[in-house]
Motif scaffolding. Structure first.
Motif, short mmCIF file in Angstrom:
data_model
loop_
_atom_site.label_atom_id
_atom_site.label_comp_id
_atom_site.label_asym_id
_atom_site.label_seq_id
_atom_site.Cartn_x
_atom_site.Cartn_y
_atom_site.Cartn_z
N ARG A 1 0.83 -1.20 0.00
CA ARG A 1 0.00 0.00 0.00
C ARG A 1 0.86 1.25 0.00
O ARG A 1 1.81 1.37 0.78
N SER A 2 0.53 2.17 -0.88
CA SER A 2 1.18 3.48 -0.92
C SER A 2 0.08 4.53 -1.04
O SER A 2 -0.58 4.63 -2.08
N GLN A 3 -0.17 5.24 0.02
CA GLN A 3 -1.26 6.22 0.14
C GLN A 3 -2.60 5.57 -0.16
O GLN A 3 -3.04 4.73 0.59
N ASN A 4 -3.26 5.91 -1.29
CA ASN A 4 -4.58 5.36 -1.55
C ASN A 4 -4.57 4.24 -2.61
O ASN A 4 -5.61 3.85 -3.11
N VAL A 5 -3.40 3.72 -2.95
CA VAL A 5 -3.28 2.66 -3.95
C VAL A 5 -2.66 1.42 -3.30
O VAL A 5 -1.65 1.51 -2.61
N THR A 6 -3.26 0.24 -3.54
CA THR A 6 -2.74 -1.03 -3.05
C THR A 6 -2.60 -1.98 -4.23
O THR A 6 -3.53 -2.13 -5.03
N VAL A 7 -1.44 -2.61 -4.34
CA VAL A 7 -1.18 -3.60 -5.38
C VAL A 7 -0.84 -4.90 -4.67
O VAL A 7 0.01 -4.92 -3.78
N GLY A 8 -1.52 -5.99 -5.07
CA GLY A 8 -1.27 -7.25 -4.38
C GLY A 8 -1.85 -8.44 -5.08
O GLY A 8 -2.17 -8.40 -6.27
N VAL A 9 -2.02 -9.49 -4.32
CA VAL A 9 -2.59 -10.74 -4.83
C VAL A 9 -3.63 -11.24 -3.82
O VAL A 9 -3.47 -11.05 -2.61
N TYR B 1 -5.51 -17.89 -7.63
CA TYR B 1 -4.76 -16.66 -7.34
C TYR B 1 -5.10 -15.58 -8.35
O TYR B 1 -5.18 -15.85 -9.55
N MET B 2 -5.29 -14.36 -7.86
CA MET B 2 -5.60 -13.24 -8.75
C MET B 2 -4.87 -11.98 -8.29
O MET B 2 -4.96 -11.61 -7.12
N PRO B 3 -4.15 -11.32 -9.20
CA PRO B 3 -3.55 -10.05 -8.83
C PRO B 3 -4.65 -8.97 -8.76
O PRO B 3 -5.71 -9.11 -9.37
N PHE B 4 -4.39 -7.90 -8.00
CA PHE B 4 -5.36 -6.81 -7.93
C PHE B 4 -4.64 -5.48 -7.77
O PHE B 4 -3.51 -5.42 -7.28
N VAL B 5 -5.34 -4.43 -8.18
CA VAL B 5 -4.93 -3.06 -7.92
C VAL B 5 -6.16 -2.40 -7.32
O VAL B 5 -7.23 -2.39 -7.94
N ARG B 6 -6.04 -1.89 -6.10
CA ARG B 6 -7.16 -1.28 -5.40
C ARG B 6 -6.86 0.21 -5.21
O ARG B 6 -5.83 0.56 -4.63
#
Length: 178
Positions: free
Chosen positions: A145-153, A170-175
């Motif tokens: 997580r960096s400020q209001n963006v999260t990149v993960g799985v 498994y699925m990657p995501f960008v929130r």
């Protein structure tokens, strides 16, 4: 699967009732308490469009989150998708999701998400191959997580190869939340 469906519906409606009760709270004198509810709400979601060569894919998945504090949030969302390949198939998917977020520390976000989808697939060449079914997913996720963006799985605990919307567990995501 029916137990998961009942659990996800109960959880979703419980969150809605909790949010409604916070909005309509009153003190003993009957006057409305000034609510800071909307100051804790953030929005996010997904939007997709792909067209060309007789193929169309449109998706929309808005989500609203209530931030209890800097570490925890809960949200609910709607999911809709339509895909069509001219002369071959069409697919309509719609449903709801509820998600819980926990920011273990500034850069790490953990998530638990329950998703309930209705899938309607039809194939032009063989009408007997048409498939309509419900799909329940329970995702456990982790992301940077960096400020209001999260990149993960995220991992679908209820994944089964047969009768599933997703091709793998498994699925990657960008929130993104704003």
């Amino acid at each position: 699967m029916k137990k998961c469906l009942k659990l996800s519906k109960s959880f979703f409606f419980g969150v809605l009732i909790l949010n409604f009760s916070i909005l309509t709270a009153q003190d003993e004198s009957g006057s409305k308490i000034k609510s800071n509810f909307w100051k804790h709400v953030t929005y996010g979601g997904g939007l997709g469009l792909a067209v060309g060569g007789g193929f169309t894919d449109v998706s929309l998945a808005p989500t609203a989150y209530y931030n209890f504090n800097s570490k925890t949030a809960m949200g609910c969302g709607l999911i809709g998708s339509y895909s069509k390949q001219s002369g071959y198939f069409s697919s309509a998917i719609y449903g709801v999701s509820t998600i819980g977020l926990f920011n273990a520390f500034e850069e790490m976000q953990l998530s638990v998400e329950v998703e309930q989808l209705r899938v309607n697939n039809s194939f032009a060449a063989n009408s007997q191959a048409n498939r309509n079914f419900w799909n329940t997913s329970l995702f456990l996720g982790a992301g940077y997580r960096s400020q209001n963006v999260t990149v993960g799985v995220r991992y679908n605990v209820l994944y089964k190869e047969r009768n599933n919307v997703y091709s793998q567990a498994y699925m990657p995501f960008v929130r993104i939340q704003f």
